[in-house]
Scaffold this motif. Structure first.
Motif, PDB file in Angstrom:
ATOM      1  N   VAL A  48      32.474  -3.741  83.234  1.00  0.00           N
ATOM      2  CA  VAL A  48      32.670  -2.931  82.020  1.00  0.00           C
ATOM      3  C   VAL A  48      33.025  -1.495  82.418  1.00  0.00           C
ATOM      4  CG1 VAL A  48      31.520  -1.938  80.002  1.00  0.00           C
ATOM      5  CG2 VAL A  48      31.186  -4.355  80.548  1.00  0.00           C
ATOM      6  N   ASN A  49      32.273  -0.917  83.346  1.00  0.00           N
ATOM      7  CA  ASN A  49      32.517   0.464  83.786  1.00  0.00           C
ATOM      8  C   ASN A  49      33.908   0.644  84.394  1.00  0.00           C
ATOM      9  OD1 ASN A  49      29.977   1.165  82.910  1.00  0.00           O
ATOM     10  ND2 ASN A  49      29.055   1.068  84.940  1.00  0.00           N
ATOM     11  N   GLN A  50      34.387  -0.390  85.083  1.00  0.00           N
ATOM     12  CA  GLN A  50      35.712  -0.329  85.704  1.00  0.00           C
ATOM     13  C   GLN A  50      36.817  -0.785  84.758  1.00  0.00           C
ATOM     14  OE1 GLN A  50      36.000  -2.119  89.606  1.00  0.00           O
ATOM     15  NE2 GLN A  50      33.934  -1.445  90.148  1.00  0.00           N
ATOM     16  N   LYS A  51      36.427  -1.104  83.509  1.00  0.00           N
ATOM     17  CA  LYS A  51      37.377  -1.561  82.480  1.00  0.00           C
ATOM     18  C   LYS A  51      38.141  -2.818  82.912  1.00  0.00           C
ATOM     19  CE  LYS A  51      37.861   3.039  80.471  1.00  0.00           C
ATOM     20  NZ  LYS A  51      36.545   3.075  80.025  1.00  0.00           N
ATOM     21  N   LEU A  52      37.417  -3.731  83.572  1.00  0.00           N
ATOM     22  CA  LEU A  52      38.001  -5.005  83.996  1.00  0.00           C
ATOM     23  C   LEU A  52      37.920  -6.066  82.910  1.00  0.00           C
ATOM     24  CD1 LEU A  52      36.573  -5.127  87.636  1.00  0.00           C
ATOM     25  CD2 LEU A  52      38.877  -4.434  86.901  1.00  0.00           C
ATOM     26  N   GLN A  95      38.028  -6.802  78.487  1.00  0.00           N
ATOM     27  CA  GLN A  95      38.596  -6.226  77.265  1.00  0.00           C
ATOM     28  C   GLN A  95      37.541  -5.552  76.392  1.00  0.00           C
ATOM     29  OE1 GLN A  95      40.665  -9.407  75.296  1.00  0.00           O
ATOM     30  NE2 GLN A  95      42.365  -9.351  76.720  1.00  0.00           N
ATOM     31  N   GLN A  96      36.365  -6.172  76.277  1.00  0.00           N
ATOM     32  CA  GLN A  96      35.299  -5.651  75.432  1.00  0.00           C
ATOM     33  C   GLN A  96      33.988  -5.693  76.216  1.00  0.00           C
ATOM     34  OE1 GLN A  96      35.203  -7.376  71.391  1.00  0.00           O
ATOM     35  NE2 GLN A  96      37.056  -8.457  72.007  1.00  0.00           N
ATOM     36  N   PRO A  97      33.039  -4.785  75.925  1.00  0.00           N
ATOM     37  CA  PRO A  97      31.756  -4.787  76.640  1.00  0.00           C
ATOM     38  C   PRO A  97      30.779  -5.795  76.037  1.00  0.00           C
ATOM     39  CG  PRO A  97      31.821  -2.943  75.148  1.00  0.00           C
ATOM     40  CD  PRO A  97      33.158  -3.624  75.045  1.00  0.00           C
ATOM     41  N   GLY A 122      33.733 -10.432  78.349  1.00  0.00           N
ATOM     42  CA  GLY A 122      34.703  -9.494  77.827  1.00  0.00           C
ATOM     43  C   GLY A 122      35.402  -9.919  76.554  1.00  0.00           C
TER      44      GLY A 122
END
Length: 75
Positions: A8-12, A14-16, A39
Motif C-alpha cells: 500500500v505504501n509503495q502504491k503497488l 489499486q486500493q488499500p 488491492g
C-alpha cells in the motif's frame, strides 16, 4: 512491516483494502479453499453487498467475530 502495508505504501495495489472469500467443499483431499484479493474487491466471488470489518490490530489483520456458524452449529 507487513508485506501488504508495504505494498500500500509503495502504491503497488489499486486500493488499500483486501477481500477474503473462503470456501470449503469436499474431503480434505479435494478442498478448493478460498481467495485473497489484494488491492481490490473480488467481484468474481463476492456479491454486490460488501461487509466491512474494522481491524482490531492492523499489524496482524485481526478483527473481532460476533458469531461463527457452520451448518446447524452457531456460537
Amino acid at each position: 512491516k507487513p508485506p501488504f502495508i508495504e505494498a500500500v505504501n509503495q502504491k503497488l495495489v489499486q486500493q488499500p483494502l483486501f477481500t477474503v472469500w473462503l470456501e470449503h467443499e469436499g474431503n480434505m483431499q479435494n478442498v478448493p479453499g478460498g481467495v485473497f484479493t489484494y488491492g481490490a474487491i473480488d467481484t468474481t466471488n463476492c456479491g454486490p453487498v460488501i461487509a466491512w470489518q474494522t481491524l482490531s490490530s492492523a499489524t496482524y489483520f485481526e478483527f473481532k467475530l460476533t458469531m461463527v456458524a457452520l451448518g446447524t452449529y452457531s456460537n
